[in-house]
Each structure stands twice: as structure tokens, then as C-alpha cells.
Design an enzyme around this catalytic site. Structure first.
Site, PDB file in Angstrom:
ATOM      1  N   HIS A 147       3.801   6.264   9.523  1.00 20.15           N
ATOM      2  CA  HIS A 147       2.531   6.909   9.878  1.00 20.15           C
ATOM      3  C   HIS A 147       2.342   6.823  11.390  1.00 20.15           C
ATOM      4  O   HIS A 147       2.409   5.734  11.972  1.00 20.15           O
ATOM      5  CB  HIS A 147       1.350   6.177   9.235  1.00 20.15           C
ATOM      6  CG  HIS A 147       1.264   6.267   7.752  1.00 20.15           C
ATOM      7  ND1 HIS A 147       0.460   7.179   7.111  1.00 20.15           N
ATOM      8  CD2 HIS A 147       1.872   5.553   6.770  1.00 20.15           C
ATOM      9  CE1 HIS A 147       0.558   7.017   5.795  1.00 20.15           C
ATOM     10  NE2 HIS A 147       1.415   6.034   5.565  1.00 20.15           N
ATOM     11  N   HIS A 185       8.362   6.275   4.993  1.00 19.51           N
ATOM     12  CA  HIS A 185       7.680   7.168   5.938  1.00 19.51           C
ATOM     13  C   HIS A 185       6.890   6.343   6.940  1.00 19.51           C
ATOM     14  O   HIS A 185       6.260   5.350   6.592  1.00 19.51           O
ATOM     15  CB  HIS A 185       6.750   8.162   5.219  1.00 19.51           C
ATOM     16  CG  HIS A 185       5.813   7.529   4.239  1.00 19.51           C
ATOM     17  ND1 HIS A 185       6.215   7.121   2.985  1.00 19.51           N
ATOM     18  CD2 HIS A 185       4.495   7.215   4.331  1.00 19.51           C
ATOM     19  CE1 HIS A 185       5.189   6.597   2.349  1.00 19.51           C
ATOM     20  NE2 HIS A 185       4.134   6.635   3.151  1.00 19.51           N
ATOM     21  N   VAL A 229       3.903   6.656  -1.770  1.00 21.51           N
ATOM     22  CA  VAL A 229       5.024   7.589  -1.951  1.00 21.51           C
ATOM     23  C   VAL A 229       6.322   6.797  -1.744  1.00 21.51           C
ATOM     24  O   VAL A 229       6.552   6.251  -0.655  1.00 21.51           O
ATOM     25  CB  VAL A 229       4.945   8.758  -0.948  1.00 21.51           C
ATOM     26  CG1 VAL A 229       6.144   9.689  -1.124  1.00 21.51           C
ATOM     27  CG2 VAL A 229       3.636   9.528  -1.123  1.00 21.51           C
ATOM     28  N   GLY A 264       0.788  -1.229   0.000  1.00 26.45           N
ATOM     29  CA  GLY A 264       0.000   0.000   0.000  1.00 26.45           C
ATOM     30  C   GLY A 264       0.820   1.277   0.000  1.00 26.45           C
ATOM     31  O   GLY A 264       0.262   2.369   0.127  1.00 26.45           O
ATOM     32  N   GLN A 265       2.156   1.146  -0.151  1.00 27.18           N
ATOM     33  CA  GLN A 265       2.987   2.356  -0.148  1.00 27.18           C
ATOM     34  C   GLN A 265       2.805   3.107  -1.464  1.00 27.18           C
ATOM     35  O   GLN A 265       3.031   2.552  -2.542  1.00 27.18           O
ATOM     36  CB  GLN A 265       4.472   1.984   0.038  1.00 27.18           C
ATOM     37  CG  GLN A 265       5.374   3.204   0.108  1.00 27.18           C
ATOM     38  CD  GLN A 265       6.846   2.832   0.341  1.00 27.18           C
ATOM     39  OE1 GLN A 265       7.172   1.658   0.531  1.00 27.18           O
ATOM     40  NE2 GLN A 265       7.704   3.815   0.316  1.00 27.18           N
TER      41      GLN A 265
HETATM   42  P1  AMP Z   1       1.531   5.688   1.832  1.00 32.89           P
HETATM   43  O1  AMP Z   1       0.287   5.131   1.222  1.00 32.89           O
HETATM   44  O2  AMP Z   1       2.003   4.933   3.028  1.00 32.89           O
HETATM   45  O3  AMP Z   1       2.613   5.892   0.804  1.00 32.89           O
HETATM   46  O4  AMP Z   1       1.128   7.101   2.388  1.00 32.89           O
HETATM   47  C1  AMP Z   1       1.434   8.303   1.777  1.00 32.89           C
HETATM   48  C2  AMP Z   1       0.813   9.383   2.616  1.00 32.89           C
HETATM   49  O5  AMP Z   1       1.366  10.621   2.219  1.00 32.89           O
HETATM   50  C3  AMP Z   1      -0.699   9.497   2.470  1.00 32.89           C
HETATM   51  O6  AMP Z   1      -1.302   9.333   3.732  1.00 32.89           O
HETATM   52  C4  AMP Z   1      -0.904  10.890   1.914  1.00 32.89           C
HETATM   53  O7  AMP Z   1      -2.030  11.519   2.442  1.00 32.89           O
HETATM   54  C5  AMP Z   1       0.366  11.589   2.340  1.00 32.89           C
HETATM   55  N1  AMP Z   1       0.774  12.705   1.492  1.00 32.89           N
HETATM   56  C6  AMP Z   1       0.893  12.710   0.152  1.00 32.89           C
HETATM   57  N2  AMP Z   1       1.331  13.911  -0.268  1.00 32.89           N
HETATM   58  C7  AMP Z   1       1.504  14.673   0.840  1.00 32.89           C
HETATM   59  C8  AMP Z   1       1.934  16.017   1.071  1.00 32.89           C
HETATM   60  N3  AMP Z   1       2.287  16.825   0.054  1.00 32.89           N
HETATM   61  N4  AMP Z   1       1.986  16.464   2.336  1.00 32.89           N
HETATM   62  C9  AMP Z   1       1.635  15.653   3.365  1.00 32.89           C
HETATM   63  N5  AMP Z   1       1.217  14.389   3.209  1.00 32.89           N
HETATM   64  C10 AMP Z   1       1.147  13.898   1.966  1.00 32.89           C
END
Ligand code: AMP
Length: 139
Positions: free
Chosen positions: A100, A98, A94, A91-92
Site C-alpha cells: 500500500h 501487495h 487479499v 489484516g491482509q
Molecule cells: P489488504 O487488507 O492489505 O489485503 O488490502 C486489500 C486492498 O485491496 C484493500 O485496500 C481493498 O480496497 C483493495 N482492493 C480489493 N479489491 C480491489 C480491486 N478490485 N481493485 C483495486 N483495489 C482492490
């Protein structure tokens, strides 16, 4: 092309930064699952936890450890779910590692980490022993 989180680190796009040190930064998630939903990242770009060098991993954990009680206090949470989506299939979205920190509240309707499972395997003792031995030998 740098990740959106590197762009935050570089100050190229705005974010609600709540903590920063030499190697890590934390900011509010733009699409919070709960008030106070915070992301903790290494400043350098590593796609997955597996790619993070040991010293950076230590710094990352230090920042998580520092922020979890602070986030809970600030939003008066009862608990937190602290987790990484480590890889696309998990589910990643970005590709910049990181963590959460998601505040949790009694009766919030959310689930435990166990809720991520799709089909749950039915492993017998021999299979469990073999997996445990393989992990132990590589760890
Ligand atoms: P994941 O699915 O673990 O990769 O989570 C990525 C997270 O990054 C999601 O919860 C998004 O809401 C968050 N996200 C994406 N872009 C931004 C941003 N520009 N600033 C803060 N959070 C972000």
C-alpha cells in the site's frame, strides 16, 4: 481460483492501472484511504512477502521506489505511509502480496505505523538481546 489481483493482471476485471512492467503492476486501490492510494503487486501470485523470490522482491521494491515520489507529487501529499499487511492476522485480506502506498497530509487525522499495535509487550534487556541474536543468526 486466482486472486482478484491476478484477475486484474490478466485483464479480466477492470482497474486503474498506473504502472506496469514485466514482473510488477500498480493500480489505484478501489477503496482509497486517501487520494492516490496505490497498490503495487508482483504479477505472479505469492500470498505473502515471505513467499516472494529475491529477484521478484527486487523488482517489487524498484516499482515502489519509482512510484512513491510520483504519487506524492501527483496528489500534492506531504508524506506517504508505505506498508504491507503481511498475513491474515496482520489484516491482509487479499492473499496476493501487495504494497500500500497511502498519501498522507498534514492534519489528515491518521496515525503512524505504530498505531497498529494492540497490547504492547514489556520486554526486558535480556529478552531483547535474545530476540536480536536469534534474528541476526538467521538473517
Ligand atoms: P489488504 O487488507 O492489505 O489485503 O488490502 C486489500 C486492498 O485491496 C484493500 O485496500 C481493498 O480496497 C483493495 N482492493 C480489493 N479489491 C480491489 C480491486 N478490485 N481493485 C483495486 N483495489 C482492490
Amino acid at each position: 481460483m486466482s486472486t482478484i489481483f491476478t484477475q486484474i493482471v490478466e485483464g479480466e476485471i477492470p482497474a486503474r492501472i498506473v504502472y506496469e512492467d514485466e514482473t510488477t503492476v500498480a493500480f489505484l486501490d478501489a477503496n482509497p484511504l486517501a487520494p492516490g492510494h496505490t497498490l503495487v503487486i508482483p504479477k505472479d501470485e505469492y500470498e505473502r512477502l515471505n513467499d516472494v523470490p529475491a529477484d521478484v522482491a527486487t523488482d517489487l521494491y524498484d516499482t515502489i521506489h519509482r512510484l512513491v515520489p510520483v504519487v506524492e507529487d501527483v496528489v500534492d501529499a506531504d508524506a506517504t505511509t508505505v506498508a504491507f499487511n503481511n498475513g491474515e492476522e496482520a489484516g491482509q485480506e487479499v492473499p496476493h502480496v501487495h504494497c500500500h502506498i497511502v498519501p498522507r497530509f498534514e492534519g489528515d487525522g491518521g496515525g503512524p505505523i505504530h498505531a497498529i499495535a494492540g497490547e504492547v509487550p514489556d520486554l526486558d534487556d535480556d529478552e531483547l538481546d535474545a530476540i536480536a541474536a536469534d534474528i541476526e543468526s538467521e538473517a
